[in-house]
Scaffold this motif. Structure first.
Motif, mmCIF file in Angstrom:
data_model
loop_
_atom_site.group_PDB
_atom_site.id
_atom_site.type_symbol
_atom_site.label_atom_id
_atom_site.label_comp_id
_atom_site.label_asym_id
_atom_site.label_seq_id
_atom_site.Cartn_x
_atom_site.Cartn_y
_atom_site.Cartn_z
ATOM 1 N N HIS A 123 -42.803 4.889 -42.132
ATOM 2 C CA HIS A 123 -41.712 5.822 -42.375
ATOM 3 C C HIS A 123 -42.199 6.969 -43.240
ATOM 4 N N HIS A 124 -41.515 8.093 -43.130
ATOM 5 C CA HIS A 124 -41.856 9.259 -43.946
ATOM 6 C C HIS A 124 -41.659 8.916 -45.421
ATOM 7 N N SER A 125 -42.666 9.252 -46.227
ATOM 8 C CA SER A 125 -42.612 8.916 -47.653
ATOM 9 C C SER A 125 -41.609 9.762 -48.411
ATOM 10 N N ASP A 126 -41.193 10.911 -47.833
ATOM 11 C CA ASP A 126 -40.265 11.796 -48.541
ATOM 12 C C ASP A 126 -38.819 11.599 -48.092
ATOM 13 N N SER A 127 -38.521 10.442 -47.475
ATOM 14 C CA SER A 127 -37.145 10.166 -47.050
ATOM 15 C C SER A 127 -36.204 10.168 -48.262
ATOM 16 N N LEU A 128 -35.046 10.786 -48.109
ATOM 17 C CA LEU A 128 -34.106 10.917 -49.215
ATOM 18 C C LEU A 128 -32.992 9.882 -49.094
ATOM 19 N N ASP A 129 -32.340 9.637 -50.218
ATOM 20 C CA ASP A 129 -31.173 8.753 -50.270
ATOM 21 C C ASP A 129 -31.455 7.359 -49.714
ATOM 22 N N ARG A 130 -32.690 6.910 -49.861
ATOM 23 C CA ARG A 130 -33.104 5.576 -49.436
ATOM 24 C C ARG A 130 -32.941 5.342 -47.925
ATOM 25 N N VAL A 131 -32.773 6.418 -47.171
ATOM 26 C CA VAL A 131 -32.693 6.304 -45.714
ATOM 27 C C VAL A 131 -34.098 6.501 -45.148
ATOM 28 N N LYS A 132 -34.635 5.471 -44.534
ATOM 29 C CA LYS A 132 -35.985 5.545 -44.000
ATOM 30 C C LYS A 132 -36.002 6.369 -42.714
ATOM 31 N N THR A 133 -36.856 7.383 -42.695
ATOM 32 C CA THR A 133 -36.990 8.232 -41.525
ATOM 33 C C THR A 133 -38.184 7.778 -40.704
ATOM 34 N N PHE A 134 -37.947 7.478 -39.448
ATOM 35 C CA PHE A 134 -38.972 6.964 -38.552
ATOM 36 C C PHE A 134 -40.122 7.959 -38.386
ATOM 37 N N LYS A 135 -41.360 7.458 -38.516
ATOM 38 C CA LYS A 135 -42.552 8.274 -38.317
ATOM 39 C C LYS A 135 -43.409 7.708 -37.191
ATOM 40 N N TYR A 136 -43.905 6.482 -37.359
ATOM 41 C CA TYR A 136 -44.692 5.811 -36.326
ATOM 42 C C TYR A 136 -44.150 4.389 -36.144
ATOM 43 N N VAL A 137 -44.365 3.842 -34.948
ATOM 44 C CA VAL A 137 -44.114 2.415 -34.738
ATOM 45 C C VAL A 137 -45.198 1.882 -33.804
ATOM 46 N N PHE A 138 -45.713 0.710 -34.150
ATOM 47 C CA PHE A 138 -46.765 0.040 -33.385
ATOM 48 C C PHE A 138 -46.236 -1.315 -32.940
ATOM 49 N N TRP A 139 -46.548 -1.706 -31.705
ATOM 50 C CA TRP A 139 -46.205 -3.066 -31.291
ATOM 51 C C TRP A 139 -47.237 -3.590 -30.296
ATOM 52 N N ALA A 140 -47.399 -4.913 -30.340
ATOM 53 C CA ALA A 140 -48.302 -5.618 -29.427
ATOM 54 C C ALA A 140 -47.641 -6.935 -29.061
ATOM 55 N N ALA B 269 -51.668 -2.989 -26.688
ATOM 56 C CA ALA B 269 -50.979 -2.442 -27.860
ATOM 57 C C ALA B 269 -50.430 -1.061 -27.540
ATOM 58 N N TYR B 270 -49.322 -0.730 -28.224
ATOM 59 C CA TYR B 270 -48.668 0.556 -28.005
ATOM 60 C C TYR B 270 -48.243 1.128 -29.362
ATOM 61 N N ALA B 271 -48.032 2.437 -29.387
ATOM 62 C CA ALA B 271 -47.438 3.073 -30.570
ATOM 63 C C ALA B 271 -46.732 4.342 -30.141
ATOM 64 N N ILE B 272 -45.637 4.655 -30.804
ATOM 65 C CA ILE B 272 -44.961 5.945 -30.642
ATOM 66 C C ILE B 272 -45.209 6.743 -31.910
ATOM 67 N N VAL B 273 -45.755 7.947 -31.755
ATOM 68 C CA VAL B 273 -46.064 8.812 -32.894
ATOM 69 C C VAL B 273 -45.553 10.218 -32.581
ATOM 70 N N ASP B 274 -45.598 11.085 -33.598
ATOM 71 C CA ASP B 274 -45.120 12.447 -33.369
ATOM 72 C C ASP B 274 -46.138 13.282 -32.606
ATOM 73 N N GLU B 275 -47.397 13.220 -33.046
ATOM 74 C CA GLU B 275 -48.468 13.978 -32.422
ATOM 75 C C GLU B 275 -49.762 13.163 -32.487
ATOM 76 N N GLU B 276 -50.730 13.535 -31.661
ATOM 77 C CA GLU B 276 -52.064 12.939 -31.742
ATOM 78 C C GLU B 276 -52.838 13.664 -32.837
ATOM 79 N N THR B 277 -52.886 13.068 -34.000
ATOM 80 C CA THR B 277 -53.567 13.664 -35.145
ATOM 81 C C THR B 277 -54.518 12.642 -35.757
#
Length: 210
Positions: free
Chosen positions: A92-109, A155-163
């Motif tokens: 999750h984004h480290s700068d999420s406000l009000d304790r609401v976690k903002t999705f950044k990456y997810v990995f699953w296998a 394995a799979y992951a959803i990310v914002d960009e390939e960086t």
């Protein structure tokens, strides 16, 4: 008699006529919809209207992008509950406000894929592809090949960009959650800078010296 672009025949109405076809073939071409409407409804419609009809039919069958992303945590949790060996990791984004976690990456296998990988060749191919429509993210995938020369996604992951950041995170999850006890491993990739950085800067992917 075929009428041209009848305004009373909306994209929504067309979508209901093609629902069953979309269920069987989500990749239905717009040209096929144009032909269907002309043959069955006796109307010529614009490419744009047929495109919107296809999009609406997909949403009716599979849900909207917003709904699918909103249900992603529940879906992945259900995977783990039904198969405890399945691995899911979130970032999750480290700068999420009000304790609401903002999705950044997810990995699953998937658990069965992890178990099967340990009986496959120590070769992994990794690559990324675009997620279309409103959310311009990327899907990262790792695959291998079994003894019957069949491709096995592991394995799979959803990310914002390939960086460098997203590839490093994905490759770290892949190593520790799927391929921890496999040494050495041959990794095939398209020389993306993010993958090159990971392979050269993290010791868990370093080449064997002997």
């Amino acid at each position: 008699m075929i009428r041209n672009n009848n305004t009373s025949l909306t994209a929504f109405i067309i979508s209901w006529h093609i629902l069953r076809t979309i269920e069987d073939d989500p990749g239905l071409k717009v040209k096929s919809i144009l032909s269907f409407v002309k043959e069955n409804l006796k109307v010529d419609v614009s490419y744009k209207k047929a495109w919107y009809a296809r999009r609406k039919a997909i949403e009716l069958v599979f849900g909207s992008w917003e709904a699918n992303f909103a249900e992603l945590p529940q879906y992945l949790d259900a995977l783990v509950q039904s198969n405890p060996s399945t691995v899911v990791e979130w970032s999750h984004h480290s700068d999420s406000l009000d304790r609401v976690k903002t999705f950044k990456y997810v990995f699953w296998a998937f658990g069965p894929a992890i178990e099967t990988f340990h009986m496959c060749r120590s070769v992994i191919c990794v690559d990324g592809t675009h997620l279309r429509d409103e959310y311009k993210g990327k899907l990262l995938v790792a695959v291998t090949q079994d003894a019957n020369n069949k491709i096995l996604p592991i394995a799979y992951a959803i990310v914002d960009e390939e960086t460098i950041s997203s590839w490093s995170w994905f490759m770290e999850q892949l190593r520790y959650n799927v391929a921890l006890d496999r040494h050495p491993i041959c990794v095939i990739f398209d020389r993306h800078n993010g993958i090159i950085y990971t392979m050269t800067h993290f010791d868990y992917w370093e080449e064997p010296l002997t």
